[in-house]
Design an enzyme around this catalytic site. Structure first.
Site, PDB file in Angstrom:
ATOM      1  N   HIS A 129       0.266 -16.867   1.077  1.00  8.78           N
ATOM      2  CA  HIS A 129       1.095 -15.925   1.820  1.00  8.78           C
ATOM      3  C   HIS A 129       2.509 -15.824   1.272  1.00  8.78           C
ATOM      4  O   HIS A 129       3.439 -15.455   1.984  1.00  8.78           O
ATOM      5  CB  HIS A 129       1.125 -16.327   3.298  1.00  8.78           C
ATOM      6  CG  HIS A 129      -0.225 -16.412   3.930  1.00  8.78           C
ATOM      7  ND1 HIS A 129      -1.082 -17.477   3.722  1.00  8.78           N
ATOM      8  CD2 HIS A 129      -0.878 -15.559   4.765  1.00  8.78           C
ATOM      9  CE1 HIS A 129      -2.207 -17.280   4.407  1.00  8.78           C
ATOM     10  NE2 HIS A 129      -2.104 -16.135   5.042  1.00  8.78           N
ATOM     11  N   HIS A 181      -6.549 -20.155   9.947  1.00  7.35           N
ATOM     12  CA  HIS A 181      -5.504 -20.945   9.287  1.00  7.35           C
ATOM     13  C   HIS A 181      -4.094 -20.505   9.700  1.00  7.35           C
ATOM     14  O   HIS A 181      -3.127 -20.800   8.995  1.00  7.35           O
ATOM     15  CB  HIS A 181      -5.660 -20.876   7.754  1.00  7.35           C
ATOM     16  CG  HIS A 181      -5.464 -19.513   7.145  1.00  7.35           C
ATOM     17  ND1 HIS A 181      -6.152 -19.106   6.031  1.00  7.35           N
ATOM     18  CD2 HIS A 181      -4.652 -18.482   7.463  1.00  7.35           C
ATOM     19  CE1 HIS A 181      -5.782 -17.889   5.677  1.00  7.35           C
ATOM     20  NE2 HIS A 181      -4.853 -17.493   6.537  1.00  7.35           N
ATOM     21  N   GLU A 214      -9.001 -10.802   5.335  1.00  2.00           N
ATOM     22  CA  GLU A 214      -9.188 -12.254   5.191  1.00  2.00           C
ATOM     23  C   GLU A 214     -10.636 -12.679   5.444  1.00  2.00           C
ATOM     24  O   GLU A 214     -11.013 -13.805   5.111  1.00  2.00           O
ATOM     25  CB  GLU A 214      -8.242 -13.003   6.127  1.00  2.00           C
ATOM     26  CG  GLU A 214      -6.793 -12.910   5.715  1.00  2.00           C
ATOM     27  CD  GLU A 214      -5.869 -13.791   6.548  1.00  2.00           C
ATOM     28  OE1 GLU A 214      -4.683 -13.877   6.192  1.00  2.00           O
ATOM     29  OE2 GLU A 214      -6.317 -14.391   7.546  1.00  2.00           O
TER      30      GLU A 214
END
Length: 279
Positions: A59, A12, A240
């Site tokens: 984020h 991503h 992640e």
């Protein structure tokens, strides 16, 4: 009854959105990455899922380091993107699925997960890039999305064994929902990568491939790793991988691997694309 028909792992990183916005998909740097996606797009267009449950990490758009829930999920009818400062275009609103979202939220709390339940939340590139990768040109309006956000930025962070359990609990919740819905689960994020410090640019291809293999055949084995193990083996941002592990947990049983593409580096990141069909 709702049914999870499959799962997808995908990167991503915001550089992907910039590449798509600037028409760079066929350039030598990006072509090996984007060449992996047509089979997954074809499968999605053939299967026509009603809902995407999308594991990602925020984020700093909705949750900054001063307030960082371990697990958060949206229960809204619509989600908005906003300027994150990466120079990537802001995308049109994403349609939610509030009825199934609330069912999952209630089920998770009953199952012992203390979720942060968001009736309004902005979604960042962790969610928007995968949607645009699967339906280029922002053509994702026909599918409803349930965002599930996992903390991968601020310690303490949930361990792989906990994120696998979260995915399994979501899988059970979907199966207990009465409406006839086809659901696909996305696990998004980089594989091995480190963006700063002495090991900036570190990528461990062998570890990435091992993780992809284990996601298919033995996801429980990935719970032997702590987040500190993931950092050592895959770099500071390799935590992640927890989103990929959560996705696999939601599939509950055995799966068939229909497609895989691994490419590195893309923006100093190992990128693993995989399409799993739920047996």
């Amino acid at each position: 009854m709702a049914k999870i028909i499959g799962g997808v792992t995908t990167s991503h990183i915001p550089a992907i959105a910039n590449a798509m916005a600037n028409g760079l998909e066929e350039t030598p740097y990006w072509k090996p990455f984007f060449d992996g996606y047509p089979p997954v797009r074809d499968w999605l267009n053939e299967q026509k899922p009603d809902v995407i449950i999308l594991f990602y990490n925020d984020h700093g758009l909705e949750f900054f380091i001063d307030k960082k829930p371990t697990f958060a999920m949206g229960v809204a009818d619509e989600y908005y993107n906003s300027d994150e400062g990466w120079g990537i275009p802001t995308i049109p609103p994403v349609t939610g699925e509030s009825e199934l979202s609330w069912h999952i939220a209630n089920s998770l709390v009953e199952d012992g997960f203390d979720m942060t339940i968001c009736q309004e939340m902005k979604v960042d590139h962790g969610l928007t890039v995968p949607l645009n990768l699967m339906w280029p040109g922002h053509n994702y309006g026909h599918v409803k999305v349930i965002p599930v956000c996992i903390n991968c930025e601020q310690h303490p962070m949930p361990q792989p064994k906990r994120t696998l359990a979260l995915g399994q609990a979501i899988g059970r919740a979907v199966e207990s929902f009465d409406d006839d819905l086809k659901v696909v689960v996305f696990g998004t994020g980089g594989m091995s990568h480190q963006l700063d410090g002495e090991r900036a640019g570190f990528i461990n291809r062998a570890f990435d491939i091992e993780c992809l293999d284990k996601l298919v055949s033995d996801p429980e084995s990935l719970t032997k790793y702590s987040n500190y193990d993931l950092v050592e083996l895959g770099g500071a941002q390799a935590v992640e991988l927890n989103m990929l592990i959560a996705m696999r947990g939601a599939l509950l049983g055995e799966v068939t691997e229909l497609h895989r593409n691994y490419h590195a580096p893309i923006s100093n990141t190992g990128s693993g694309l995989m399409l799993l069909e739920n047996k």
